[in-house]
Design a protein around this motif. Structure first.
Motif, PDB file in Angstrom:
ATOM      1  N   ALA A 298       6.467 -42.383 -47.220  1.00  0.00           N
ATOM      2  CA  ALA A 298       6.591 -42.597 -48.429  1.00  0.00           C
ATOM      3  C   ALA A 298       5.947 -41.384 -49.253  1.00  0.00           C
ATOM      4  CB  ALA A 298       6.563 -43.982 -49.026  1.00  0.00           C
ATOM      5  N   GLY A 299       6.541 -40.589 -50.049  1.00  0.00           N
ATOM      6  CA  GLY A 299       6.249 -39.627 -50.573  1.00  0.00           C
ATOM      7  C   GLY A 299       5.832 -39.799 -52.073  1.00  0.00           C
ATOM      8  N   THR A 300       4.486 -39.828 -52.536  1.00  0.00           N
ATOM      9  CA  THR A 300       4.176 -40.150 -53.947  1.00  0.00           C
ATOM     10  C   THR A 300       3.568 -39.141 -54.696  1.00  0.00           C
ATOM     11  OG1 THR A 300       1.775 -40.404 -53.637  1.00  0.00           O
ATOM     12  CG2 THR A 300       3.407 -42.401 -53.172  1.00  0.00           C
ATOM     13  N   ASP A 301       3.166 -39.274 -55.881  1.00  0.00           N
ATOM     14  CA  ASP A 301       2.278 -38.249 -56.609  1.00  0.00           C
ATOM     15  C   ASP A 301       1.011 -38.527 -56.885  1.00  0.00           C
ATOM     16  OD1 ASP A 301       2.348 -40.616 -58.415  1.00  0.00           O
ATOM     17  OD2 ASP A 301       3.740 -39.929 -59.867  1.00  0.00           O
ATOM     18  N   ILE A 302       0.463 -39.299 -55.719  1.00  0.00           N
ATOM     19  CA  ILE A 302      -0.821 -39.506 -55.371  1.00  0.00           C
ATOM     20  C   ILE A 302      -1.376 -38.460 -54.530  1.00  0.00           C
ATOM     21  CG2 ILE A 302      -2.874 -40.939 -55.281  1.00  0.00           C
ATOM     22  CD1 ILE A 302      -1.159 -43.103 -55.853  1.00  0.00           C
ATOM     23  N   GLY A 303      -1.855 -37.292 -54.829  1.00  0.00           N
ATOM     24  CA  GLY A 303      -2.214 -36.105 -53.702  1.00  0.00           C
ATOM     25  C   GLY A 303      -3.639 -36.570 -53.605  1.00  0.00           C
ATOM     26  N   MET A 304      -4.052 -35.683 -52.335  1.00  0.00           N
ATOM     27  CA  MET A 304      -5.658 -35.705 -52.233  1.00  0.00           C
ATOM     28  C   MET A 304      -6.443 -35.076 -53.210  1.00  0.00           C
ATOM     29  SD  MET A 304      -5.219 -32.905 -49.272  1.00  0.00           S
ATOM     30  CE  MET A 304      -7.084 -32.502 -48.924  1.00  0.00           C
ATOM     31  N   ALA A 308      -9.392 -38.396 -53.257  1.00  0.00           N
ATOM     32  CA  ALA A 308      -9.908 -37.684 -52.271  1.00  0.00           C
ATOM     33  C   ALA A 308     -10.299 -38.393 -50.941  1.00  0.00           C
ATOM     34  CB  ALA A 308     -10.959 -36.407 -52.422  1.00  0.00           C
ATOM     35  N   ARG A 309     -11.046 -39.628 -51.177  1.00  0.00           N
ATOM     36  CA  ARG A 309     -11.617 -40.569 -50.154  1.00  0.00           C
ATOM     37  C   ARG A 309     -10.847 -40.511 -48.890  1.00  0.00           C
ATOM     38  NH1 ARG A 309     -12.707 -45.098 -50.378  1.00  0.00           N
ATOM     39  NH2 ARG A 309     -14.877 -45.080 -49.605  1.00  0.00           N
ATOM     40  N   PRO A 310      -9.392 -41.068 -48.662  1.00  0.00           N
ATOM     41  CA  PRO A 310      -8.935 -40.972 -47.691  1.00  0.00           C
ATOM     42  C   PRO A 310      -9.045 -40.008 -46.651  1.00  0.00           C
ATOM     43  CG  PRO A 310      -7.452 -42.118 -49.158  1.00  0.00           C
ATOM     44  CD  PRO A 310      -8.648 -41.349 -49.980  1.00  0.00           C
ATOM     45  N   ALA A 311      -8.817 -38.684 -47.359  1.00  0.00           N
ATOM     46  CA  ALA A 311      -8.828 -37.167 -46.577  1.00  0.00           C
ATOM     47  C   ALA A 311     -10.296 -37.111 -46.182  1.00  0.00           C
ATOM     48  CB  ALA A 311      -8.265 -36.213 -47.491  1.00  0.00           C
ATOM     49  N   THR A 337       3.858 -44.454 -43.775  1.00  0.00           N
ATOM     50  CA  THR A 337       2.542 -43.498 -43.916  1.00  0.00           C
ATOM     51  C   THR A 337       3.027 -43.192 -45.495  1.00  0.00           C
ATOM     52  OG1 THR A 337       2.366 -43.024 -41.550  1.00  0.00           O
ATOM     53  CG2 THR A 337       1.590 -41.350 -43.339  1.00  0.00           C
ATOM     54  N   LEU A 338       1.837 -43.447 -46.387  1.00  0.00           N
ATOM     55  CA  LEU A 338       1.956 -43.189 -47.681  1.00  0.00           C
ATOM     56  C   LEU A 338       1.223 -41.865 -47.971  1.00  0.00           C
ATOM     57  CD1 LEU A 338       3.006 -45.050 -49.888  1.00  0.00           C
ATOM     58  CD2 LEU A 338       0.800 -45.812 -50.362  1.00  0.00           C
ATOM     59  N   VAL A 339       2.063 -40.879 -48.526  1.00  0.00           N
ATOM     60  CA  VAL A 339       1.420 -39.683 -48.689  1.00  0.00           C
ATOM     61  C   VAL A 339       1.683 -39.013 -50.250  1.00  0.00           C
ATOM     62  CG1 VAL A 339       1.830 -38.786 -46.351  1.00  0.00           C
ATOM     63  CG2 VAL A 339       3.759 -38.639 -48.033  1.00  0.00           C
ATOM     64  N   GLY A 340       0.923 -37.870 -50.374  1.00  0.00           N
ATOM     65  CA  GLY A 340       1.055 -37.361 -51.588  1.00  0.00           C
ATOM     66  C   GLY A 340       1.780 -36.099 -51.659  1.00  0.00           C
ATOM     67  N   THR A 345      -1.310 -31.295 -44.306  1.00  0.00           N
ATOM     68  CA  THR A 345      -0.823 -32.355 -43.365  1.00  0.00           C
ATOM     69  C   THR A 345      -1.742 -33.698 -43.574  1.00  0.00           C
ATOM     70  OG1 THR A 345       0.053 -30.990 -41.731  1.00  0.00           O
ATOM     71  CG2 THR A 345      -0.569 -33.051 -41.138  1.00  0.00           C
ATOM     72  N   GLY A 346      -3.023 -33.441 -44.088  1.00  0.00           N
ATOM     73  CA  GLY A 346      -4.046 -34.557 -44.439  1.00  0.00           C
ATOM     74  C   GLY A 346      -3.903 -35.166 -45.649  1.00  0.00           C
ATOM     75  N   ASP A 347      -2.836 -34.915 -46.195  1.00  0.00           N
ATOM     76  CA  ASP A 347      -2.699 -35.447 -47.591  1.00  0.00           C
ATOM     77  C   ASP A 347      -1.993 -36.799 -47.328  1.00  0.00           C
ATOM     78  OD1 ASP A 347      -2.395 -35.594 -50.388  1.00  0.00           O
ATOM     79  OD2 ASP A 347      -0.488 -34.751 -50.318  1.00  0.00           O
ATOM     80  N   ILE A 348      -2.887 -37.762 -47.057  1.00  0.00           N
ATOM     81  CA  ILE A 348      -2.431 -39.071 -46.660  1.00  0.00           C
ATOM     82  C   ILE A 348      -3.301 -40.083 -47.473  1.00  0.00           C
ATOM     83  CG2 ILE A 348      -2.307 -40.776 -44.730  1.00  0.00           C
ATOM     84  CD1 ILE A 348      -2.111 -38.324 -42.985  1.00  0.00           C
ATOM     85  N   ILE A 349      -2.629 -41.033 -48.107  1.00  0.00           N
ATOM     86  CA  ILE A 349      -3.436 -42.100 -48.837  1.00  0.00           C
ATOM     87  C   ILE A 349      -3.400 -43.396 -47.771  1.00  0.00           C
ATOM     88  CG2 ILE A 349      -3.294 -43.510 -50.756  1.00  0.00           C
ATOM     89  CD1 ILE A 349      -0.948 -42.101 -51.694  1.00  0.00           C
TER      90      ILE A 349
END
Ligand SMILES: *Cc1c(COP(=O)(O)O)cnc(C)c1O
Length: 415
Positions: A298-304, A308-311, A337-340, A345-349
């Motif tokens: 699921a691609g969101t507008d919450i980028g790393m 930043a904490r998850p990344a 997998t919720l991503v930004g 590739t590490g842009d994962i929430i």
């Protein structure tokens, strides 16, 4: 499924969808009632002694939140000249600001000295530098209590593997340097690390620092540092830090110290995360879903760049899914997998997380985002930092920082 948003009426009189429509996403939203409650909890430790909580403002440096901290009577810690300037803007008198920097220039130390702000030095070299600037002055030193704690090796700030603080073996030398510059060491501080739920390492460090304190004359204060954790797995019923039990043990150590040395300094701790973490969430919009090699994204507008904490730390944040203003707490779950929207590739929430089935246009609400959220955000990928909104105690929404615009992005270039 539990809902933190629902059980706390986090958004007050407005809905998540109204907030997202009015201010755009991604959006940091804070709840004033929850923030003030957390501040009150950390203000009341070690009953019966002179005690003050110093808010470690790197956790969240929004000016409106700093003003609330000020109203609640906490003092504050600053790590940089920028933080000092913001605290002064928020109305903190300089005697309530404690500068605890790391590897700073003479210019930055001088700024604190000129403003009458007490500085803690965290190496022999920095102490020497300070002595050259403020002969006959007052300062504190940061001691490594020999034991660290924290949720990730990157946030353990004491013990053997850390750049921070003066080791206990170097105290005689620190005293010599201070004497040579006629400095009075009025206090000692420490910080074991960030996010502990088990109080034992912290209490061990308290005990160690109290024995170190006996090597100094009469100290004005002893500062035990921050690090109190919050339950990031609250939807799985993880419990809050047990302050009640902690306080009994903490107070016993302090009692013993006071009866041994025969004087009572001011005691301090330095909570950052605890003050603002659970009072903040991050709303984002789902702009696409897809299957890649059997994995649903699921691609969101919450980028790393926004969180930043998850990344950085592989940190876990609980997620709630909101559709048409309804928080989805039942129905089918699936791994996603919720991503930004950042090109990494590490842009994962949230990685491979069991969540209600997400559709495009849903809102996702990232919990426990009030600390080290906005304050660690960046413009990576030339993305703009989001707005911040406060849900006031009467339940209304109030913009406390506007979204950046493209003029902000261009503003520092020399053309
Ligand atoms: C970051 C920091 C704190 C606050 O840590 P939290 O884990 O947010 O409570 C306290 N003291 C010092 C010196 C720090 O660097």
């Amino acid at each position: 499924m539990n809902s933190y948003i629902e059980s706390t009426s986090f958004f007050g009189n407005v809905s998540a969808e109204e907030l997202a429509t009015k201010y755009g996403t991604p959006l940091y939203v804070y709840n004033e009632r929850i923030l003030r409650n957390s501040m009150r909890t950390v203000s009341k430790l070690i009953q019966g002694y002179r005690y003050v909580a110093n808010y470690s403002m790197k956790a969240n440096s929004n000016l409106s939140i700093l003003k609330i901290v000020n109203e609640e009577g906490l003092n504050a810690d600053a790590m940089s000249e920028g933080e000092i300037r913001l605290l002064m803007k928020a109305g903190f008198s300089t005697d309530r600001i404690f500068f605890v920097p790391n590897n700073v220039s003479s210019q930055e130390m001088q700024f604190a000295i000129d403003n009458g702000i007490l500085v803690s030095l965290d190496s022999l070299d920095q102490l020497e530098r300070y002595g050259n600037l403020d002969r006959g002055g007052r300062c504190a030193i940061r001691i490594n209590p020999g034991v660290g704690a924290g949720h990730h090796s990157k946030v353990v700030t004491a013990g053997k593997n850390t750049k921070f603080a003066i080791s206990r073996d170097d105290i005689d030398e620190a005293l010599e340097i201070a004497a040579r510059h006629e400095l009075t060491i009025v206090g000692i501080n420490q910080h074991v690390g960030s996010l502990f739920m088990d109080p034992e390492p912290f209490l061990q460090a308290v005990s160690n620092l109290l024995s170190v304190a006996q090597r100094f004359g009469r100290l004005e204060f002893i500062d035990f540092g921050g690090g109190y954790g919050v339950p990031y797995h609250k939807l799985d019923n993880e419990q809050s830090f047990d302050f009640e039990n902690f306080e009994v043990k903490f107070k016993a150590l302090v009692d013993e110290f006071v009866s041994t040395v025969g004087y009572t300094p001011l005691f301090k701790t330095e909570p950052g995360r605890y003050v603002c973490c659970e009072g903040g969430v991050l709303l984002g919009r789902v702009h696409a879903t897809k299957d890649n090699a059997g994995r649903k994204y699921a691609g969101t507008d919450i980028g790393m760049n926004v969180l930043a904490r998850p990344a950085i730390y592989d940190a876990w944040h609980d997620i709630e899914v909101i559709r048409n203003s309804e928080i989805i707490t039942d129905g089918d779950l699936e791994k996603v997998t919720l991503v930004g929207n950042i090109c990494e590739t590490g842009d994962i929430i949230a990685d491979d997380r069991l969540l209600p089935k997400i559709k495009t246009e849903d809102l996702v609400c990232v919990l426990d985002a009030g600390a080290y959220g906005y304050s660690m955000s960046s413009n990576y990928n030339c993305r703009l930092r989001p707005a911040e909104v406060l849900i006031t105690e009467n339940g209304d929404d109030k913009l406390i920082r506007r979204r950046e615009n493209y003029d902000d992005l261009f503003s520092s270039f020399e053309l």
